[in-house]
Every structure is written in C-alpha cells, then in structure tokens.
Design an enzyme around this catalytic site. Structure first.
Site, short mmCIF file in Angstrom:
data_model
loop_
_atom_site.label_atom_id
_atom_site.label_comp_id
_atom_site.label_asym_id
_atom_site.label_seq_id
_atom_site.Cartn_x
_atom_site.Cartn_y
_atom_site.Cartn_z
N GLU A 1 -5.61 -2.70 -0.36
CA GLU A 1 -4.85 -1.70 -0.52
C GLU A 1 -5.12 -0.25 -0.75
O GLU A 1 -3.93 0.14 0.28
CB GLU A 1 -3.42 -2.02 -1.91
CG GLU A 1 -2.55 -3.47 -1.84
CD GLU A 1 -2.26 -3.75 -0.85
OE1 GLU A 1 -1.72 -2.84 0.21
OE2 GLU A 1 -2.35 -5.29 -0.66
N GLU B 1 0.68 -1.27 0.10
CA GLU B 1 -0.31 -0.24 0.28
C GLU B 1 0.79 1.49 0.22
O GLU B 1 0.53 1.97 0.65
CB GLU B 1 -1.01 0.01 1.61
CG GLU B 1 -0.14 0.31 2.41
CD GLU B 1 0.22 -0.94 3.55
OE1 GLU B 1 -0.01 -1.97 2.60
OE2 GLU B 1 0.25 -0.99 4.58
N1 PHE Z 1 1.44 -4.57 3.93
C1 PHE Z 1 0.61 -5.61 3.39
C2 PHE Z 1 -0.86 -5.72 3.04
O1 PHE Z 1 -1.08 -5.94 3.74
C3 PHE Z 1 1.18 -6.51 2.87
C4 PHE Z 1 3.34 -7.00 2.95
C5 PHE Z 1 3.73 -7.11 4.22
C6 PHE Z 1 3.05 -6.53 1.28
C7 PHE Z 1 5.14 -6.61 3.61
C8 PHE Z 1 4.71 -6.63 1.28
C9 PHE Z 1 5.50 -6.59 2.49
O2 PHE Z 1 -0.96 -5.11 1.95
ZN ZN Z 2 -2.85 -5.10 4.26
#
Ligand code: PHE
Ligand code: ZN
Length: 850
Positions: free
Chosen positions: A291, A257
């Site tokens: 996202e 995101e």
């Molecule tokens: N934050 C992202 C999500 O949940 C997941 C993610 C974590 C992607 C670590 C890459 C690395 O949408």
């Molecule tokens: Zn997430």
C-alpha cells in the site's frame, strides 16, 4: 434473473470525460443514517474531449439540492447518476446529498464498522458518496471538512484546520476519486516518525480501536522500512507531512492505498506474537509495503481506466515482492510466489474465468481484482526486467516516474518507457498483457557430435473468447550441470519467441543435465519428460535454489500421480532425496521446510485432468495421507534433530531466521504426530508461548482427530480477540476429515460467534470449506449446497465478497459427471436467485460458460 440485461464495458470504447476538475471541496455532516455530503466542484471543458455530455455518477444517493454557478438546477436523475445542461466554460457545480452509512453492508462507499465511519472507494465506490465523474482519469485536488462528534476525524492529505467537532484536510496532489478516504471514530494512535532523504519530517500514525494498541508496533516498523526501501531502491520519496493507516474490522479486501490515509483490514495490519503467526507477520509486512509503494505506483501515476488495473497492481505486487526478498530470503520468497501462482492463478488462467492481464471487457470491475491482474501482472514485470536487465529496468522506471508523474496512464505508456530506454521492440512482449491462458513450454534434448541442443516448444490452450494463440516472448533461464554435479554452464536466459526454437551449446565434454526455468523465470507450465533419477540428481546438486526445490516438488508430484493412477508405492527416489536434503544442515531451515511441502490436492486434480484422467478427490486425499505417513517413517530417525534445530534462542522475533526455524519445527511436528498419535503436539500446545506454535500444535492435534480439549481451551482463551477467533473457525474446517467437512462447516455457521456479515469471519468458515478440496467435493454434494446457500444469503448484503467466493466453482469441469451435475445445479440455483447482484451474476454466468 435480473430484469435489465447486464451492460458490458469495453476497453476499445474508451473516451475521455468532457470536463476536467480544477478542485473539489467536500463537507461531511456525519450521522449514522443521514449523513449529509455537500460538494463544491470547479469544472472546465476538456479541450481533448469531443463528447460533452455532463454525466455524473451517483448511486444510492438522495439528492437534496443542486446548483450551477449558484443557480439552482434540476438534473435528470437515474439510479446510475445524473445529467444536466452546463455552460460551455468553467463553472461551479454544487450539490447536497444524503446517504445512509449505517445501513451500508456492502462495505463500499461510506460505511460503518463497530461505530466507526470509514470509506472504500476503489474501484467505483465514490459514486455512493456524492455525484461525481467517478473514473480514474479525472484527477483533482480535494479539500474535505468533516463535522462530527467523534474524537478522530481523518481524510487524505495534510491537516488544514480543526476545532471542537470538526476537522479539515487538504490534499495538494491531484487524485482520482477512488483514492478518496474518510475515517471518523474513537481511535487511538500508535505514532511514529520518518525523515525522508531530502529531510522532510513525516508524522506517521497507525490508528486502531481501543484494545488493539498492543498490536501496532510491528506494522509501524514495517512502514518505516518500506519508506526507506522505496527511497533506496526506486529513489521514491514520500510527499505529504503525514501518513495515516487505519485498521478496520469490516473490509472486503486486504487494504487500500488511499492517498495519505491507507485503510487496512485489521487482519492485514494488527500483529502481536501471542495472536499472530509468522505467516501473518510476513503477510502484514508485505501488505503495508504494497500500500505504501502505491503512493508512487498507483497514486502519483494512476490508471487511465480500469482496464489498466495491472499498471498499478502488477507493478506494485512486483515491488512488494522485491521488498520481501530484500528483507527476508529471496529464494524462499520466490518459491512461495510460485506455489501461490500455481494454486490461485493457474486455475483461473486455465478455466472459465480466464482473462488477459489487461482485460478487454467487464460487467463489474470488482470481479477483476484477480490473481491474473495482480500476480501474473507482477510476473510479466519480472520477465521484462529479466529480458532488459537490471540497469535498463532501473533507467526505464526513472523515465516512467519522470515522464508520467501526475498522469493517468496505460500499459502502452508503460511499455513505451522500456522501448525508449532500450531501443528494443516490445510489440510481441505485449502479448503477455492481451493473451490469456498459461503457456506450456515443452522441452526436448539432443546430444550429438559434442553439441547439446535444447528444443523448446510453446503452446497455449484456447481460453474463453480466444481460440487462436500467438507465440509469446518467454525468458527461459537455463543452466547446465555436469555428471559430478558441477555447473558447466551458468544461468543464461534463452528467449523463446517462436512456437518452436532450438538453442545449441558447444564445448561440452559430455551430455549435461539441464536445469530449466531457473528462478521460475516465466509463469508457464514446463513439460519436460525426465527420469526420477535425473530429478533426484537435480534435487541433490542444482545450484539454483528454486529449481532444486522444484526437482523435489516434481518428484513428489510424480510419485503421487503414480500412487493415484497405478496404486504404486511411495517412490524411493523421492523419500531418499528428501532425507538427504533434510539432513543438510547448511541449508536454510525455511528452505528445508519448503522441501517438505507437497503439491496441493487441487494442483494434483489439475495435473490429472491435464493428463486426460478424471480426478477423484478421495483418492487424491488418500494418496497424500499415505505419502505423508511414509515420509514420517522414512525420516523418523532424523526428527529429533530437526526438532532441536528448530529451537530458537531468545525472545520471539517474526524475522526470517526465526520463522524459518519454526517452519521446520512445524513440519517436523506434523510428521511426528503421524508416529506418536499426538503426544508431542499436546505437549507443544501446553508449552506454546506464541501463536505460531499454538496454532501448529492445535492443527496437528485436529488432523490426528484429537485436540477437543485444546480447541475448547483455545476458545476460552481467545474468544474476545476477533482475529484469533477467525483462526479458530478456519482451522476446524481446514483440518476436518473429508466426510466431516461439510458438517463441521455447517455447524460452525450456527455458532453464536459466526458473524456472517463480517467478511473475515465469513471467509474463515465458508472460504475454508471451499479450500478443503476433498471435503468440498464430497460425492453427495453437501459441500456444494452449503456454499451455494451462503452465497445466496450473502449476495444482497455484500455482493463483492459473494462474487469472489464463486470462484470455488471455477474448476467444476475437471470432475466426474455426477459432481459436474451437482455443481452445475448449485451454480444455476445461484444464477436464478431473484435480484442477484451484478457482481455475482457476472461470475456465475462466466463460470457456467453462459
Ligand atoms: N487497491 C487495493 C490494493 O491492491 C485493493 C483493493 C481493491 C482494496 C478494491 C479495496 C477495494 O492494495
Ligand atoms: Zn494494490
């Protein structure tokens, strides 16, 4: 073994960083093996901090030069970062480092994928780009200049200048470094446009590699729907002039995101009817929403530290589930989520990897992007909403956004907005965040003197590091049915807060039949001894769609367990009940397709283990095959009608109505294949004009040990489509017979197209091996050995993906002594690999219980 003892980080040790960041200016001079990153960062002392050590994280960086207020300095540099003396007043830090994106196979930091530069910074990847306080509570605006001779140069925020060979981006919203992103490549935009509710025009782009232009339309529409939904339901408006999404082939997770520049695994965004299944479309719609929703729940309000990960993830998963329910079918979504939770989260919560929704310690934070943090984290929010009611939930969320916009927050902040909104004391509720393990709720009933009493009991088994469990607040939604199937009491939410509690219902003419844990109102295991006749009654009459489905599921589970343990024949209540449901044309086809599902082999193994038996994977596999065959015979006469009901009018659309019909059709085809040996599936394969039908037909044929010609034809047709080839690899492993599975997987790893450094391809084969229960657990240990070989091989290349796949071994203690020994030996072999990554070594030692 690793030479240095692993360091454990604790939630209780949190302290704020000694400095705040006013602004960040970055310049990237891109080169495959020698990218220069120049940073100019304005720091000031943090008035709220007591500790003033100036430490900047930095890993795999070559420091070229550093200065403070223009004067060159020589910091103390280790492989973790640097320290240097700084003035006790605002100052400017400048540094130049060199990095090697072309050799970055871990896919964290700045790396290359098919000639394109891209970044992944969550959780702690920014420190591989430049020296920085790489922690989520340090927030700043960023200005980024990219110099490079690629046509498309992107970063966060709004474009603020560009020319031949360069582009500049400015992100006005303060953000932590984990939300930083940069993309540079030869990309094509699929454009779109959205006008926000206050009239702001937003330029949307979905950036893909040449050749993928035809797979963008669906993702773009999903983005627009998400933007509208977040305005309508949460009042949240987008806050930049542009929103960019980029599809990348090499990516460890689903998507990320980053502010204004989401980066997606191409499998989580690219879609077309010819190459994607209905399930792919639904998942893509949900991930795009997820996202996008992070823009408010994650980005505008972020996490103080990584222990608070569920603050953004649990809430955002909850929001994307609400979105999917609104776009599609709420009962179907709820059933899917319960299936998924039981398949992925329950084994985690009840095994050696068990941890609270908010963990209290970790060695490697990447190992905590788990089903517990995400999906159980979302369930906890669903319970909170159920307990306070929809109106209070909406008010609490408004307060959350108003009070905490621009801040890095904790679960305590989150709980407090609910307490302040409702006046309710949520201290006990907070145990959902701190106590690990799945609560078990046992039900007993009493009917006397016209009073019906439900007694609910809760207990949670000990989990690693937590032997004593306290009672949690469990919302148990209950309805009561009369003898003719009428609902004599509509759903009400019983609040179970004690270890044992009784609830009385008066004014009933006769003993009712209870429908308990409606809508799966809490992520618990319900233990209720009821007769199959009563389950069949609920299957026929329950007005709650979730519990109606659950009644069928319980019947199926019960008959399978008795087939395994007592060599019983398939149960008539189950088969007759199923037939009645399938006949009911008033029921949504998607729902009827779900009714045809069975508990997974792994779920059955867990149930046997919980009942004190040692699961035998081959017996489980055989029982399922036998029940499937019996089902096919029992519903045989109905199959032609199901096939005709599954026909759709008009062109392919990946919507709920059409995909529900196709799901019913697929289930019917699988049953038909058991009766006709694959004749109809072969014909369906030949006629298939979309990937859902093509893949369904092929999987039916493979399960019938046919389809060799179709498999070869599929390869010829799709060999140049990476995402479809992932399906080709995965399906062969998933559909292989138990004895054949390790061999099939092994030979696919020798295939010329098995690019094991690509996480999607690796998961398609090695991940599918771990998912094929009876195949993975072959008694000679071939499945275990093959998995361990590949974990050892992948670890130095990509620790994150390796570590995640270790969880295939998390259930090892369920099985017989021989299998346990075989698995333990493979786990030890992985553990003893020289220079094992921190990621994998933490996972393996937790699984071994070391
Ligand atoms: N934050 C992202 C999500 O949940 C997941 C993610 C974590 C992607 C670590 C890459 C690395 O949408
Ligand atoms: Zn997430």
């Amino acid at each position: 073994m690793r030479d240095a003892a692993p360091t454990t980080i604790y939630l209780k040790d949190y302290t704020p960083f000694g400095y705040l960041v006013n602004s960040v200016h970055l310049t990237f001079d891109l080169a495959d093996h020698a990218t220069r990153v120049t940073s100019r960062i304005a720091f000031r002392p943090n008035p709220d901090a007591t500790e003033r050590t100036f430490f900047l994280h930095g890993e795999d960086l070559a420091l070229i030069s550093a200065s403070i207020n223009g004067a060159e300095v020589t910091p103390d540099v280790t492989d973790k970062g640097l320290t240097v003396d700084v003035p006790d007043e605002p100052f400017i830090w400048e540094a130049e480092v060199e990095i090697d994106p072309g050799n970055n196979t871990a896919l964290e930091g700045l790396y290359m994928s098919n000639g394109m530069y891209c970044t992944q910074c969550e959780a702690e990847g920014f420190r591989k780009i430049t020296y920085y306080p790489d922690r989520p509570d340090v927030m700043s605006t960023f200005t980024v200049r990219i110099n490079g001779d690629l046509p498309v140069l992107l970063s966060n925020g709004n474009p603020s200048g560009k020319g031949e060979g360069w582009a500049e981006w400015t992100d006005p919203w303060p953000k932590p470094a984990y939300l930083f992103a940069l993309v540079a490549g030869d990309l094509i935009a699929h454009p779109g446009q959205f006008t926000t509710k206050s009239g702001r025009d937003v330029e949307l782009n979905l950036w893909v590699r040449p050749g993928d232009e035809g797979k963008c339309a669906f993702g773009m529409e999903a983005l627009k729907k998400s933007m509208k939904w977040d305005e309508d339901v949460y009042g949240r408006e987008y806050d930049l002039d542009v929103f960019n999404i980029v599809a990348v082939d090499d990516f460890n997770m689903g998507a990320m995101e980053n502010k204004g520049l989401n980066i997606f695994n191409s499998s989580a965004v690219l879609a077309s009817p010819e190459t994607s299944t209905d399930a792919n479309f639904e998942r893509i719609e949900a991930i795009i929403a997820h996202e996008y929703f992070h823009n408010w729940t994650g980005n505008r309000i972020t996490c103080r530290d990584w222990f608070q990960l569920c603050l953004k993830e649990g809430l955002t998963v909850f929001r994307d589930a609400q979105f999917t329910s609104d776009m599609r079918s709420a009962p179907v979504k709820r059933i899917h989520d319960a299936i998924d939770l039981r398949a992925r989260q329950f084994p985690e919560d009840n095994g050696p990897l068990s941890h609270p929704v908010r963990p209290e310690s970790f060695q490697e934070i990447n190992n905590f992007y788990t089903a517990t943090v995400y999906e159980k984290g979302a369930e906890v929010i669903g319970m909170l909403k159920r307990l306070v009611g929809d109106d209070a939930y909406a008010k609490a969320l408004d307060l959350y956004f108003e009070r905490h916009d621009g801040q890095a927050c904790t679960i305590e902040d989150w709980i407090k907005v609910f307490e302040d909104t409702t006046g309710r004391d949520l201290t006990q509720f907070q145990r959902w965040y701190s106590q690990s393990g799945t609560p078990r709720v046992t039900v007993s009933e009493n009917w006397a003197d016209g009073i019906y009493t439900l007694t609910l009991n809760q207990r949670t088994e000990p989990t690693p590091g937590q032997n004593e469990k306290q009672p949690q607040v469990i919302p148990v939604a209950v309805g009561l049915l009369g003898a003719n199937g009428d609902e004599v009491r509509q759903t009400e939410v019983l609040e179970l807060t004690e270890a044992e509690q009784s609830f009385q219902f008066t004014g009933l003419a006769a003993k009712p039949t209870p429908s308990i844990l409606r809508d799966f109102s809490a992520p618990v295991i319900l233990e209720h001894d009821v007769s199959n006749a009563e389950r069949a009654f609920l299957l026929a009459h329950d007005t709650d769609p979730f519990n109606r489905w659950q009644a069928g599921r319980s019947l199926a589970q019960d008959t399978l367990l008795r087939m395994i343990l007592d060599d019983a024949a398939p149960d008539a209540d189950y088969l007759d009940g199923l037939l009645a449901v399938l006949r009911d044309v008033d029921l949504d086809p998607a729902y009827r397709a779900l009714m045809l599902g069975l508990p997974t082999q792994s779920e059955l193994a867990a149930s046997l283990f919980e009942r004190g038996h040692t699961p035998d994977p081959m017996m489980i596999w055989t029982a399922i095959e036998t029940l499937r065959q019996a089902t096919a015979q029992h519903v045989q006469d109905l199959l032609p009608r199901l096939h005709s009901e599954a026909l759709v009018d008009g062109p392919y659309a990946p919507d709920a109505a059409q995909s529900g019909k196709r799901a019913l059709g697929s289930a019917a085809l699988a049953l038909t294949t058991r009766l006709d040996g694959g004749a109809m599936a072969a014909e369906a394969y030949g006629n298939a004009d979309n990937m859902t039908l093509q893949l369904t037909a092929l999987s039916c044929l493979l399960r019938a040990r046919k389809g060799e010609a179709e498999l070869a034809a599929f390869y010829r047709q799709w060999q140049h489509d990476r995402l479809v080839m992932d399906k080709w690899f995965g399906l062969q492993v998933a559909m292989a017979g138990p004895e054949a599975t390790p061999g099939v997987a092994q030979s696919l790893t020798q295939h010329a197209d098995f690019n094991w450094k690509n996480p999607n391809r690796f998961r398609a084969v090695v991940g599918a091996l771990a998912m094929n229960h009876a195949g993975f657990h072959q008694p000679d240990g071939a499945g275990y050995a093959l998995l361990a070989d590949w974990l050892i091989r992948l670890d130095p290349v990509n620790p994150q993906t390796t570590a995640r796949m270790c969880s295939a071994f998390q259930t090892w203690k369920r099985y017989d002594a021989d299998r346990q020994e075989l698995m333990r030996a493979q786990l030890s072999r992985v553990a003893e690999t020289p220079n094992l990554s921190r990621d994998t070594s933490e996972m393996v030692s937790r699984i071994l219980g070391a």
